[in-house]
Design an enzyme around this catalytic site. Sequence first.
Site, mmCIF file in Angstrom:
data_model
loop_
_atom_site.group_PDB
_atom_site.id
_atom_site.type_symbol
_atom_site.label_atom_id
_atom_site.label_comp_id
_atom_site.label_asym_id
_atom_site.label_seq_id
_atom_site.Cartn_x
_atom_site.Cartn_y
_atom_site.Cartn_z
ATOM 1 C CG ASP A 13 19.372 -6.500 28.995
ATOM 2 O OD1 ASP A 13 18.774 -5.801 29.829
ATOM 3 O OD2 ASP A 13 18.802 -7.337 28.281
ATOM 4 C CE LYS A 16 20.359 1.258 27.811
ATOM 5 N NZ LYS A 16 20.459 -0.194 27.553
ATOM 6 N N GLY A 40 15.209 -2.179 32.740
ATOM 7 C CA GLY A 40 15.712 -2.540 34.061
ATOM 8 C C GLY A 40 17.155 -2.099 34.140
ATOM 9 C CG HIS A 41 18.534 1.256 33.091
ATOM 10 N ND1 HIS A 41 18.352 2.501 32.548
ATOM 11 C CD2 HIS A 41 18.461 0.387 32.060
ATOM 12 C CE1 HIS A 41 18.170 2.376 31.231
ATOM 13 N NE2 HIS A 41 18.228 1.106 30.928
ATOM 14 C CD GLN A 222 13.526 -0.331 26.301
ATOM 15 O OE1 GLN A 222 13.233 0.769 25.856
ATOM 16 N NE2 GLN A 222 13.161 -0.690 27.508
HETATM 17 P P1 IMP Z 1 8.621 -4.843 24.855
HETATM 18 O O1 IMP Z 1 9.490 -3.642 24.955
HETATM 19 O O2 IMP Z 1 8.182 -5.344 26.203
HETATM 20 O O3 IMP Z 1 7.495 -4.669 23.906
HETATM 21 O O4 IMP Z 1 9.512 -6.035 24.253
HETATM 22 C C1 IMP Z 1 9.988 -6.027 22.912
HETATM 23 C C2 IMP Z 1 11.376 -6.635 22.832
HETATM 24 O O5 IMP Z 1 12.299 -5.769 23.487
HETATM 25 C C3 IMP Z 1 11.519 -7.980 23.545
HETATM 26 O O6 IMP Z 1 12.479 -8.741 22.834
HETATM 27 C C4 IMP Z 1 12.077 -7.614 24.904
HETATM 28 O O7 IMP Z 1 12.802 -8.667 25.489
HETATM 29 C C5 IMP Z 1 12.986 -6.461 24.518
HETATM 30 N N1 IMP Z 1 13.213 -5.510 25.603
HETATM 31 C C6 IMP Z 1 12.372 -4.555 26.048
HETATM 32 N N2 IMP Z 1 12.934 -3.842 27.027
HETATM 33 C C7 IMP Z 1 14.167 -4.333 27.193
HETATM 34 C C8 IMP Z 1 15.252 -3.970 28.039
HETATM 35 O O8 IMP Z 1 15.198 -3.020 28.840
HETATM 36 N N3 IMP Z 1 16.384 -4.728 27.917
HETATM 37 C C9 IMP Z 1 16.472 -5.735 27.020
HETATM 38 N N4 IMP Z 1 15.496 -6.109 26.210
HETATM 39 C C10 IMP Z 1 14.347 -5.400 26.291
#
Ligand code: IMP
Length: 409
Positions: A13, A16, A40-41, A222
């Site tokens: 977040d 990007k 989510g971009h 991420q």
């Molecule tokens: P997962 O990727 O859904 O397994 O989540 C693992 C951790 O990564 C959690 O804390 C999510 O909130 C975080 N996370 C996964 N994708 C994103 C992203 O695109 N932005 C921010 N946090 C993310």
Amino acid sequence: MPYTAIVGLQWGDEGKGKVIDFLAKDYDAVVRFQGGANAGHSVYADGKFFAFHLIPSGMLWEDVVGIMGPGMVIDPDAFLRELGELSEMVGPLEGRLFLDPRAHIVMPYHKLEDALFEAAADRPIGTTRRGIGPTNRDRYGRLGIRVGDTLRPAYLKEHMRRAYDFNRRVVEAYGGEMPSYEELYSWLVDFGERIRPYVRDTVEMLDELERKGARILLEGAQGTYLDINFGTYPYVTSSHPISGGATVGGGIAPWKIDRVVGVFKAYTTRVGEGPFPTEEHGEVGERLREIGGEYGATTGRPRRCGWLDIPMVAYATLINGITDLFATKMDVLDELGIYRAAVGYDLGGRRLRYPSPYSADWYEVKPIYEDYPSGDALLEAVERAAGVDVVFVSVGKDRDAVIERQKRR
Ligand code: IMP
């Protein structure tokens, strides 16, 4: 060299989506190399808004080619939905969007398991419940189903057996209901039919682009502190959002990447559980969330907010080999009117310059703060700690709200 990687230096977040859209005008292609619909971009362009989850950001520019690499995990329903929505906005994507047959499929049981594990856990990770962890577990457990399998039905029917048997046991052990084999099989074959025009060996594709002299962006989703190895384990995602991830996830030789843009927000946010040394629980956190609109682009969850953590940014600069820093959301700090950042940590009387590689220490460190008279002074502090220049500063949502700074080193 043709490749520029763009990576997040915090917990995702960082903005990007906007950075990629901003840089994409000078590039011919954008490659996503890891992650899935957990990302989510958000991009605001010419009064239009689009939230990319799986499709490479940058595709709002009509001549940019999008490539979804082998390191990704693809949720079929989410992909078809996004494909439909984006096509409505920018026209047909056939011939412009390519999906590697080696990318893994997020199966309905993976999403189910993600939700069941989280619900049953003592200390949940706070995942996005998009099935990312279970899908990558199956990738490494050699139980995965890949995009290309959906285009080879006879192979798929046979190959699915092991994955199905294992996952049925897992789902049932957690009290869930496993969809039938037939149901999953026909859903996959149907998906294969629909995506056929987009599936292509992306290694070959990239070679063609390179030979034509194309410039190519590598889009990390991420952020560094969600990396499975370098993040705040176990509160991380199950992939490699760091620049090195582009090599194994995109099939790109390391020496071909000569520019790595590190994106960081002027403050820090995090979604989900896990340590966050500079988190602000009170009014400051609330104001950052409101001014910055800090709600998840994927899940809508309110993001945890706090001060900029310069040691995190500086250490991520090392891991990723950052050549250019890109600061985002400076306008939010301007509106808040306080320019504060952590410049180190105190760990039981010892001063740390970088985040600790021990998970336990993340809960014990006390940030050492400094206040600055202006945003510029704060950025200079980042440059001193990271040893890399902040070349761009974003000061608003729109495409054009970016200030370029002179590169000095
Ligand atoms: P997962 O990727 O859904 O397994 O989540 C693992 C951790 O990564 C959690 O804390 C999510 O909130 C975080 N996370 C996964 N994708 C994103 C992203 O695109 N932005 C921010 N946090 C993310």
